[in-house]
Design an enzyme around this catalytic site. Structure first.
Site, PDB file in Angstrom:
ATOM      1  N   VAL A  20       0.834  -1.207   0.000  1.00 45.18           N
ATOM      2  CA  VAL A  20       0.000   0.000   0.000  1.00 45.18           C
ATOM      3  C   VAL A  20       0.867   1.255   0.000  1.00 45.18           C
ATOM      4  CG1 VAL A  20      -1.809   1.278   1.200  1.00 45.18           C
ATOM      5  CG2 VAL A  20      -1.865  -1.231   1.163  1.00 45.18           C
ATOM      6  N   LYS A 109      -6.639  -0.759  11.127  1.00 36.10           N
ATOM      7  CA  LYS A 109      -7.853  -1.035  11.896  1.00 36.10           C
ATOM      8  C   LYS A 109      -7.553  -1.534  13.310  1.00 36.10           C
ATOM      9  CE  LYS A 109      -6.971  -4.875   9.266  1.00 36.10           C
ATOM     10  NZ  LYS A 109      -6.283  -4.901   7.969  1.00 36.10           N
ATOM     11  N   GLU A 133     -10.441   6.127   6.403  1.00 39.22           N
ATOM     12  CA  GLU A 133     -11.351   5.459   5.479  1.00 39.22           C
ATOM     13  C   GLU A 133     -10.836   4.080   5.067  1.00 39.22           C
ATOM     14  OE1 GLU A 133     -14.462   4.574   3.957  1.00 39.22           O
ATOM     15  OE2 GLU A 133     -14.558   6.765   3.950  1.00 39.22           O
ATOM     16  N   VAL A 136     -11.355   0.197   6.994  1.00 36.32           N
ATOM     17  CA  VAL A 136     -12.482  -0.730   6.881  1.00 36.32           C
ATOM     18  C   VAL A 136     -12.848  -0.900   5.412  1.00 36.32           C
ATOM     19  CG1 VAL A 136     -14.882  -1.190   7.489  1.00 36.32           C
ATOM     20  CG2 VAL A 136     -13.386  -0.047   9.133  1.00 36.32           C
ATOM     21  N   GLY A 191      -2.483 -16.238  -2.870  1.00 34.53           N
ATOM     22  CA  GLY A 191      -2.124 -14.974  -2.246  1.00 34.53           C
ATOM     23  C   GLY A 191      -3.251 -14.281  -1.520  1.00 34.53           C
ATOM     24  N   GLU A 194      -2.688 -14.864   4.323  1.00 37.92           N
ATOM     25  CA  GLU A 194      -1.335 -14.631   4.812  1.00 37.92           C
ATOM     26  C   GLU A 194      -0.684 -15.957   5.207  1.00 37.92           C
ATOM     27  OE1 GLU A 194       0.094 -11.731   4.864  1.00 37.92           O
ATOM     28  OE2 GLU A 194      -1.613 -10.394   4.497  1.00 37.92           O
ATOM     29  N   ASP A 205      -9.520  -9.675  12.554  1.00 34.43           N
ATOM     30  CA  ASP A 205      -9.518  -8.556  11.612  1.00 34.43           C
ATOM     31  C   ASP A 205     -10.916  -7.962  11.470  1.00 34.43           C
ATOM     32  OD1 ASP A 205      -8.170  -7.145   9.105  1.00 34.43           O
ATOM     33  OD2 ASP A 205     -10.064  -7.983   8.397  1.00 34.43           O
ATOM     34  N   LYS A 209     -12.656  -4.113  12.624  1.00 41.20           N
ATOM     35  CA  LYS A 209     -13.453  -3.282  11.727  1.00 41.20           C
ATOM     36  C   LYS A 209     -14.860  -3.065  12.275  1.00 41.20           C
ATOM     37  CE  LYS A 209     -10.735  -4.927   7.815  1.00 41.20           C
ATOM     38  NZ  LYS A 209     -10.667  -5.855   6.663  1.00 41.20           N
ATOM     39  N   GLY A 311      -5.935  -5.127  -1.022  1.00 42.25           N
ATOM     40  CA  GLY A 311      -5.037  -4.992  -2.167  1.00 42.25           C
ATOM     41  C   GLY A 311      -4.383  -3.625  -2.186  1.00 42.25           C
TER      42      GLY A 311
END
Length: 437
Positions: A20, A109, A133, A136, A191, A194, A205, A209, A311
């Site tokens: 990212v 998050k 933003e 989540v 992929g 993890e 996770d 969120k 992604g």
């Protein structure tokens, strides 16, 4: 925070240069003229914090630094973009940035779910922006609609698929009939999972969120520890087969809603678990690694947000939306929405939550079994909607679908069923969400 001259560059510090972070840096550099036109001032990268400095990163080496603490408080930095993940180090860096009056944009998050109050208060104290933003559902815009577009409405429920890994696994199990372990291995190969998928498949996770969504939707601080959580590791191919027979599928859902307590007052429920979802429900058709969030509000009704939930490029898109907002505020002398926590609603215990249930039992195939099982449900006030027997002999199974009942009543019923001589095992218990009943 005061406005800055329109042509003074807005300095940006990026913490992390992974998937990212690299995309955020690329966008800022490649789309510089467009971004300047939208903001009213140029964006300039002041530094990129990395673990090790190496020229092959594709960033001018003079911009790379291992000293993130110094970078976030530099005088020429206006916005800090945190993309390193984890909790304690990001908390320290984000807090230092906010204390120095910098705007902060984060996609973290876990950090927000654990430290929302502290970071919001730090931002408030220095009149700084805290945007998240991308924390989540990746590229899906759901935070801003909740904080701004629906600010004049009363949100009653937020329900969604907010983890792409688990949705890919459950979708593949539904489509192929494969078991959980086989499908997880395929997700890893492609992929989507993890190397250590625990945070995803055990629901951590999604719980982070859910805490963020509940906090915003219901103007109440909700942390990850307030969220009831179950993962998908116990879901079997047989569960998906039974779901198909009921015209349902199975999804890992994050559910945040207002519920009425015994005193008649509103409370907040935030929970994550795999559930049966009727095929006609809009979330049932969300497949693969995609995410979707449905918001139900008093005046606007049902709204659905759908798209790529993870992604590099999708997440970077959400991050850059926040960067542009924070930069505009710097140019114009404004500020984004502050934390809204005025409601201070209590967290409802999971035992009080009401929904429908699917219970899969392995039983002895003989007379009187069904009546004995039904009696345990009736004793605890759990009404049966439908019963189906599958197989015969030692492999006989009863699939029971209930009407609405409290989690406490259903748990007590399952405990009693486990003790019945005619019940070999309670193999699965799933909730049914999105049903009209």
């Amino acid at each position: 925070m005061t406005g800055v001259p329109a042509q003074r560059p807005i300095g940006v510090a990026v913490l992390g240069h992974g998937t990212v972070g690299a995309e955020v840096v690329r966008i800022i550099r490649d789309d510089a003229l467009d971004l300047q036109a939208r903001i009213g001032a140029p964006l300039e990268i002041r530094g990129v914090a990395v673990r090790t400095v190496s020229p092959e990163r594709g960033v001018p080496v003079e911009l790379l630094t291992t000293d993130a603490e110094s970078l976030v408080t530099r005088d020429d930095v206006d916005i800090v973009v945190e993309l390193i993940g984890g909790i304690e180090l990001p908390r320290k860096l984000v807090r230092a940035a906010l204390d120095a009056g910098k705007s902060v944009v984060t996609a973290n998050k876990a950090l927000l779910a654990a430290n929302t109050g502290e970071l919001a208060e730090a931002a408030e104290a220095r009149n700084a922006d805290l945007y998240f933003e991308a924390a989540v559902a990746g590229a899906i815009p759901v935070i801003r609609p909740l904080t701004q577009s629906l600010a004049g409405d009363r949100v009653d429920r937020v329900i969604g698929i907010v983890n792409g890994t688990t949705n890919f696994i459950l979708s593949a199990m539904d489509e192929t009939g494969a078991d959980y372990a086989e499908t997880l291995a395929e997700a890893s190969r492609l992929g989507y999972a993890e190397a250590d998928p625990t945070a995803d498949v055990e629901g951590y996770d999604a719980a982070s969120k859910a805490a963020i969504l509940a906090s915003i939707a219901f103007h109440t601080r909700v942390s990850a520890s307030d969220v009831y959580r179950e993962g998908i590791t116990h879901i079997t191919a047989a569960d998906l087969t039974s779901a198909r027979a009921l015209n349902c599928t199975v999804k890992l859902l994050a559910i945040c809603e207002r519920v009425t307590g015994p005193d008649g007052r509103d409370r907040v429920s935030a929970r994550v678990y795999p559930a049966l979802v009727p095929r006609e429900h809009p979330l049932a058709s969300v497949s693969g690694a995609f995410n979707a969030v449905v918001v139900e509000a008093e005046s606007s009704g049902r709204l659905m947000f759908y798209g790529q939930g993870a992604g590099g490029a999708p997440t970077a898109s959400a991050v850059m939306g926040d960067v542009v907002m924070a930069a505009r505020n710097r140019v114009q002398g404004g500020r984004g929405p502050r934390e809204s926590k005025y409601a201070k609603l209590e967290i409802a215990p999971m035992s009080d939550i009401i929904t429908r249930y699917y219970v899969n039992l392995q039983v002895a195939d003989r007379a009187g079994v069904l009546s004995a099982v039904a009696a345990e449900f009736a004793t605890r006030g759990v009404s049966i909607s439908a019963v189906r027997q599958e197989g015969a002999g030692n492999g006989a199974r009863l699939v029971v679908l209930t009407h609405q009942a409290t989690d406490r009543a259903l748990s007590d019923t399952v405990a009693a069923l486990d003790k019945l001589e005619s019940v070999t095992a309670v193999t699965s218990v799933l909730r049914l969400e999105g049903s009209a009943e």
